[in-house]
Each structure stands twice: as C-alpha cells, then as structure tokens.
Scaffold this active site. Structure first.
Site, PDB file in Angstrom:
ATOM      1  N   LEU A 138       0.900  -1.234   0.006  1.00  0.00           N
ATOM      2  CA  LEU A 138       0.130   0.023   0.069  1.00  0.00           C
ATOM      3  C   LEU A 138       0.924   1.274  -0.147  1.00  0.00           C
ATOM      4  CD1 LEU A 138      -2.756   1.421   0.468  1.00  0.00           C
ATOM      5  CD2 LEU A 138      -2.536   1.024   2.934  1.00  0.00           C
ATOM      6  N   GLY A 144       1.268   7.383   3.126  1.00  0.00           N
ATOM      7  CA  GLY A 144       1.664   6.549   4.501  1.00  0.00           C
ATOM      8  C   GLY A 144       0.381   6.539   5.168  1.00  0.00           C
ATOM      9  N   GLU A 377       1.509  -0.274  10.005  1.00  0.00           N
ATOM     10  CA  GLU A 377       0.115  -0.472   9.811  1.00  0.00           C
ATOM     11  C   GLU A 377      -0.670   0.389  10.326  1.00  0.00           C
ATOM     12  OE1 GLU A 377      -1.105  -4.681  10.235  1.00  0.00           O
ATOM     13  OE2 GLU A 377       0.949  -5.182   9.706  1.00  0.00           O
TER      14      GLU A 377
END
Ligand code: COS
Length: 400
Positions: A138, A144, A377
C-alpha cells in the site's frame, strides 16, 4: 465479492487464557521453535539484517504458516486469534523473525477477505504450506497515513492491467512470492479510484529497489517494489475496480491485532528478561529484585502486559466471531499493545541498567524492535483517529 470470513468453526475445549487446544498447541510449538531455533541466532540476524530463510523453513515444517487459513485451502482453519497466539509467542524471542509470518498474513488477508474461489484455490494453499510468503503493498513515498493518496496506476489494456509506480517500505519485499498491491484505476476519484491486485514475483516489469537499513526488526526485509509497464492478467483484480481502499482498510482491520500481538510478545519477552536479571543481579549485598523501587517497576510492567494481552485477545476473538464493526477494537489493541511494548522495553533496559544498554543482553534489541509497532500498519495517531471516529459514529447512530 467473496463473503467476509465468518471465523473458525472449531469446537474445542478451552484451556488457559481461554485458548483452544489447537491454540495451546500452536503456542507450545512456537515456544519450542523460538527457544531452540531462534534464540541462538537472533543476534546474528539483528546484526546482519539477513533474511531468516532457515527459520521460515522451520515454520513451514511445523505447519505454522497457515494457522489462520481455512482448512479447505490447506490451513489449520483458525483465525486472527490463532495468528496472534503464534506471533506473540515468537515475538517474545525475536519479533523481526516473527514478522515473516505476520507480514505474510497481512499480504494474505486481501485474498482471504476479497478473493474469489479461483484466486483462493490458486494462492492460499501455497501460503498455508509455507511454499510462498506474501506481502501487502500500500505505502508509497507520498502515501503513508494518507492511504488514499496512492499514485501507482493500473490501466486496463484488454485482458490485462498495466501497473506503473513505486511502493516503499514493503515488509517481506523481495522475499515474498505473492504481493497484494493497491493501485489507482481511476486517478480522478481519490480513494474510490483505487483497486487491489495480486502480483506474483517474477512478473516482467516487477522489480525490487532499495532494501532499508532499519533501527529494529532487522531480520525482516523491508524493500521498494518497482512496477514499470508490469502487465498482470485481469483475473488478478481482487473484488471490483474501485474497491481497493476498502480492501486496504478491511485488511488493516484484520491485521492490526497481529501487530498488537507482536508488540505484546516483545513486551512479555522484555518483562521475562527483566525479572530474571533482577533475581540474579546483586547490589548492596542482595538481589536487586528485593528492592521496592525495582519491584514496583516490574509490577507495573507485568500489569501492563496482562492488560495488553486481554485487549489483544478480546479484539482477535471479536474479529473471529464474524463481527462487522471491528475497526475500533482492532485500532485499540494495536494502540495499547504497542505503547505498552515501548514503555515495558524501555523500563526493562532501565532494570538491567548499563547491561541493558549493551548488545550482550537482548533488551536493547527489544526496545529498538518495539518502536516500529507504534508506527507501521497505521501510526498510533491514526489509530486514535479511527477510534475517535468510531465513537462519534456509534453515538450518532444511537440518537437516531
Ligand atoms: N472499513 C470499511 N470502510 C472504510 C474503513 C474501514 N475500516 N475505513 C474507511 N472506510 C471507508 C469510508 O467509510 C469511506 O467510504 P465512503 O467513500 O463510502 O464514504 C471511504 O472508506 C473513505 O474513508 P475516509 O474518508 O475516512 O478516508 P480517509 O482518506 O480520510 O482515511 C484513514 C481514513 C486515515 C483512517 C485511513 O487512510 C488510514 O487508515 N490510514 C492509515 C493507513 C495505514 O495504516 N498505513 C500504513 C501502511 S499499511 S502497512
């Protein structure tokens, strides 16, 4: 779109911490591998930053790679809780090495949650057997926290999509065989213009760039992925075009307890080291464990670890129950366990004093490893945003 997972269907006797017999078996197997195979080599991998292929092989031989994958695709038929138990136990000894398993789960969740039958049959058995690692792509240089800001593009060309762009800081990058990649199929639609794809290592136009030199989790590979006119079959689209942002968000909702379990394991491992050291280390003619100043620190550390464990297990079990509103508790357990890991490892270094600061003892590594769990994450600032938003939504829906 495939149905959301409904959680493990096993009926089993519950044991300590309410773990099922299978989860106790997973925990004990992980403990054995961690003590016998990982502990002797963790400093080597931390020092060199090499990828621990021999340990990943041991995970595969012990049948640990598919604990969260349905039995019909070769897994053990568990869920997020089974994964969390494994990651916690391995992370007590080395969270960098445990990450090969946890990051594979992150890369696999998009297939579990959104893959069609053909995609599941094609990819999940290889992952469950440990023949292939996975990764989730991603993040980019300018995307981010702002996950919707992805700039990698996927343009439809007949029976193919053509990918162009660069992904950054991808865990298992270069080592994984299967990548789930978020790219824009429509740049005019923001987050709603993103789509998710499966890309296999070795596809022409898919290459690896810079390998990062990191503060912690050094046994884990973190690398750039470069797509230059990379043609992938249209069958590799996950779900539908435009669903990529939702795929990413739901994946993170399912995977954040894995990060929390990693953080929990780091904290528990550091606590064990601190207690053990405080019993051995003598000053003023007695073990430092007999001093109230040290005992109070250990008591706070142990209490924080138990509180983190309770929240991580509660979140994992809630997700496995098939509940839909999992974002809040998933973010909460990641936030709390990672802040706990940072606090407990810092205190463990303090308990060990000068020795804690030296590489002869593992706690300085644990402190370095803990830091990333507050960042990846989703930073803990993002977790708070997710929790806050859920609170407001819940309150608004009650008033209707
Ligand atoms: N599950 C399902 N849908 C979700 C969702 C979730 N967990 N989170 C958001 N959505 C939906 C929203 O409901 C919204 O849908 P509509 O367009 O129909 O209204 C859409 O997705 C866009 O949501 P939102 O406007 O809230 O998106 P933002 O761009 O403001 O981003 C955050 C929200 C910050 C929470 C998100 O970008 C995020 O989680 N960022 C962190 C990403 C991350 O973890 N990066 C680390 C790299 S991955 S290792």
């Amino acid at each position: 779109m495939a149905a959301a997972r409904s959680g493990p269907a096993r009926e089993e006797k519950l044991m300590d911490y309410g773990l099922t017999e299978t989860q106790v078996m997973i925990r004990d197997l992980c403990r054995q591998i961690a003590e016998e195979k990982i502990k002797p080599v963790r400093a080597h991998y931390d020092e060199t930053g090499e990828f621990p292929h021999e340990i990943v092989k041991a995970f595969a031989e012990a049948d640990l790679c598919g604990v969260y994958i349905e039995e019909q695709y070769g897994g053990l038929g568990g869920g997020v809780m089974d994964l969390s138990v494994a990651v916690e136990e391995l992370s007590k000894v080395c969270s960098g090495i445990a990450l090969a398993l946890a990051a594979t789960a992150l890369g696999t969740f998009p297939i579990i949650l959104f893959g069609n039958e053909e995609q599941k049959k094609k990819y999940l058995p290889r992952i469950a057997k440990g023949e292939a690692l996975a990764a989730f792509a991603l993040t980019e240089a300018n995307a981010g926290s702002d996950a919707g800001g992805v700039q990698t593009t996927a343009v439809k060309d007949g029976d193919f999509y053509v990918l162009n762009g660069t992904k950054q800081w991808i865990t298992n990058g270069g080592e994984a065989d299967i990548y789930t990649v978020i790219a824009k199929t429509d740049k005019t639609k923001g987050a709603r213009g993103a789509s998710a794809f499966i890309v296999e290592k070795g596809t022409p136009g898919f290459d690896f760039g810079k390998k990062e030199n990191k503060m912690g989790i050094r046994a884990s590979a973190t690398r750039e992925l470069i797509f230059q006119d990379c043609r992938i079959p249209k069958e590799n689209l996950l779900g539908r075009e435009g669903m990529g942002f939702i795929v990413a968000m739901k994946t993170l909702d399912n995977s954040r307890p894995g990060v929390a379990a990693q953080a929990l394991g780091i904290a528990a491992g550091a606590l064990d080291e601190a207690v053990e050291y405080s019993r051995q280390r003598r000053q003023f003619g007695q073990p430092i464990a007999s001093f109230q100043g040290v005992q109070f620190m250990l008591a706070d550390m142990a209490t924080q670890v138990e509180a983190a464990r309770a929240l991580v297990y509660a979140a994992a079990r809630y997700i496995d129950s098939g509940a839909k509103d999992i974002s809040k508790i998933s973010a909460m357990c990641k936030l709390f366990a990672s802040d706990t890991a940072m606090k407990v490892t810092t205190d463990a270094v303090q308990v060990l004093g000068g020795y804690g600061y030296m590489k002869e003892y593992p706690v300085e590594k644990m402190m370095r490893d803990a830091k990333i769990t507050q960042i990846y994450e989703g930073t803990n600032q993002i977790q708070r945003e997710v929790i806050g938003l859920a609170l407001v939504r819940e309150s608004a829906s009650k008033k209707k």
